[in-house]
Design a protein around this motif. Structure first.
Motif, PDB file in Angstrom:
ATOM      1  N   GLY A 130      -0.146   3.464   4.246  1.00 48.59           N
ATOM      2  CA  GLY A 130      -0.693   4.218   3.117  1.00 48.59           C
ATOM      3  C   GLY A 130      -0.787   3.427   1.834  1.00 48.59           C
ATOM      4  O   GLY A 130      -0.901   4.002   0.755  1.00 48.59           O
ATOM      5  N   LEU A 131      -0.735   2.064   1.960  1.00 44.26           N
ATOM      6  CA  LEU A 131      -0.768   1.206   0.776  1.00 44.26           C
ATOM      7  C   LEU A 131       0.355   1.607  -0.181  1.00 44.26           C
ATOM      8  O   LEU A 131       1.464   1.877   0.272  1.00 44.26           O
ATOM      9  N   GLU A 132       0.110   1.660  -1.496  1.00 43.32           N
ATOM     10  CA  GLU A 132       1.199   1.935  -2.438  1.00 43.32           C
ATOM     11  C   GLU A 132       1.845   3.309  -2.247  1.00 43.32           C
ATOM     12  O   GLU A 132       2.954   3.543  -2.717  1.00 43.32           O
ATOM     13  N   GLN A 133       1.174   4.220  -1.544  1.00 42.99           N
ATOM     14  CA  GLN A 133       1.789   5.531  -1.300  1.00 42.99           C
ATOM     15  C   GLN A 133       3.071   5.408  -0.489  1.00 42.99           C
ATOM     16  O   GLN A 133       3.982   6.225  -0.620  1.00 42.99           O
ATOM     17  N   GLY A 134       3.132   4.388   0.372  1.00 42.92           N
ATOM     18  CA  GLY A 134       4.296   4.211   1.232  1.00 42.92           C
ATOM     19  C   GLY A 134       5.366   3.307   0.653  1.00 42.92           C
ATOM     20  O   GLY A 134       6.262   2.852   1.372  1.00 42.92           O
ATOM     21  N   HIS A 135       5.283   3.038  -0.649  1.00 40.86           N
ATOM     22  CA  HIS A 135       6.212   2.130  -1.343  1.00 40.86           C
ATOM     23  C   HIS A 135       6.884   2.906  -2.473  1.00 40.86           C
ATOM     24  O   HIS A 135       6.256   3.211  -3.483  1.00 40.86           O
ATOM     25  N   MET A 136       8.166   3.239  -2.310  1.00 40.84           N
ATOM     26  CA  MET A 136       8.919   3.982  -3.311  1.00 40.84           C
ATOM     27  C   MET A 136       9.983   3.061  -3.899  1.00 40.84           C
ATOM     28  O   MET A 136      10.873   2.600  -3.176  1.00 40.84           O
ATOM     29  N   THR A 137       9.892   2.800  -5.186  1.00 38.40           N
ATOM     30  CA  THR A 137      10.830   1.896  -5.844  1.00 38.40           C
ATOM     31  C   THR A 137      12.049   2.657  -6.357  1.00 38.40           C
ATOM     32  O   THR A 137      11.912   3.734  -6.947  1.00 38.40           O
ATOM     33  N   ILE A 138      13.231   2.098  -6.138  1.00 35.98           N
ATOM     34  CA  ILE A 138      14.492   2.706  -6.572  1.00 35.98           C
ATOM     35  C   ILE A 138      15.028   1.918  -7.761  1.00 35.98           C
ATOM     36  O   ILE A 138      15.121   0.688  -7.706  1.00 35.98           O
TER      37      ILE A 138
END
Length: 203
Positions: free
Chosen positions: A137-145
């Motif tokens: 999902g491109l950036e949708q699948g990247h969650m930064t903590i």
């Protein structure tokens, strides 16, 4: 770059006509959609990064950025201590290949990643190879903590370089959410899909 490419999002593909591509057009996906389309979902820390390329007739081509992730938690898929995530593009000797919406990672970054494994056949973006793990999902699948003073660890998504299908405007970053709430949502979603109670079934 004048090109034609397809953003592959599990069950759907959105075609971009030949143009100067400044944003990737994607289908909007919630946590259930991301989980359903992912082979592996992890929480981990970026511990290394390397850019690889092929030698072409006019210099380097088909760049790929290989990021090493120390896995702290596995929500879906086989647990692993360390994994490598591959994204097309990167910078070599002052030369940059970039694609809109492709996640980029910083050394030491902590993140939750929804990952898919590239198939042995079918369309792949330049630089990707069959078997590579890449963000779904491109950036949708990247969650930064990140650590937020007074609030503990919080999670955000940037959506840089993305536009939702049917919208002419870019996507704003999501509001900060507590890591605890995001982890609970992912765990509940994966459990529901595994148990077959998700409305569209699980993988």
């Amino acid at each position: 770059m004048r090109t034609r490419f397809y953003v592959l999002l599990g069950v759907a593909s959105v075609a971009l006509a030949p143009m100067v591509v400044t944003a990737a057009v994607v289908l909007k996906m919630d946590t259930a959609d991301l989980a359903r389309g992912s082979h592996l979902i992890i929480q981990g820390t970026v511990v290394g990064s390397d850019v690889q390329w092929e030698d072409g007739p006019n210099g380097p081509m088909n760049f790929r950025t290989v990021t090493t992730i120390q896995v702290d938690r596995t929500f879906k898929g086989a647990p692993a201590g360390v994994i490598t995530v591959v994204e097309p593009g990167g910078t070599v000797a002052g030369l940059t290949q970039s694609w809109p919406g492709i996640p980029r990672f910083n050394l030491g970054e902590e993140a939750i990643l929804f990952l898919q494994r590239m198939p042995n056949q079918g369309l792949l973006l330049p630089g990707l190879q069959p078997g590579d793990l890449t963000v779904f999902g491109l950036e949708q699948g990247h969650m930064t903590i990140r650590e937020q003073p007074g609030a503990g660890k919080v999670v955000t998504q940037s959506f840089d370089g993305l536009k939702f299908h049917g919208s002419a405007i870019g996507i704003e970053a999501t509001p900060k959410r507590s890591l605890k709430d995001v982890v609970a949502e992912i765990e509940n979603t994966v459990a529901a899909q595994r148990g077959g109670t998700d409305k569209e079934g699980g993988r």
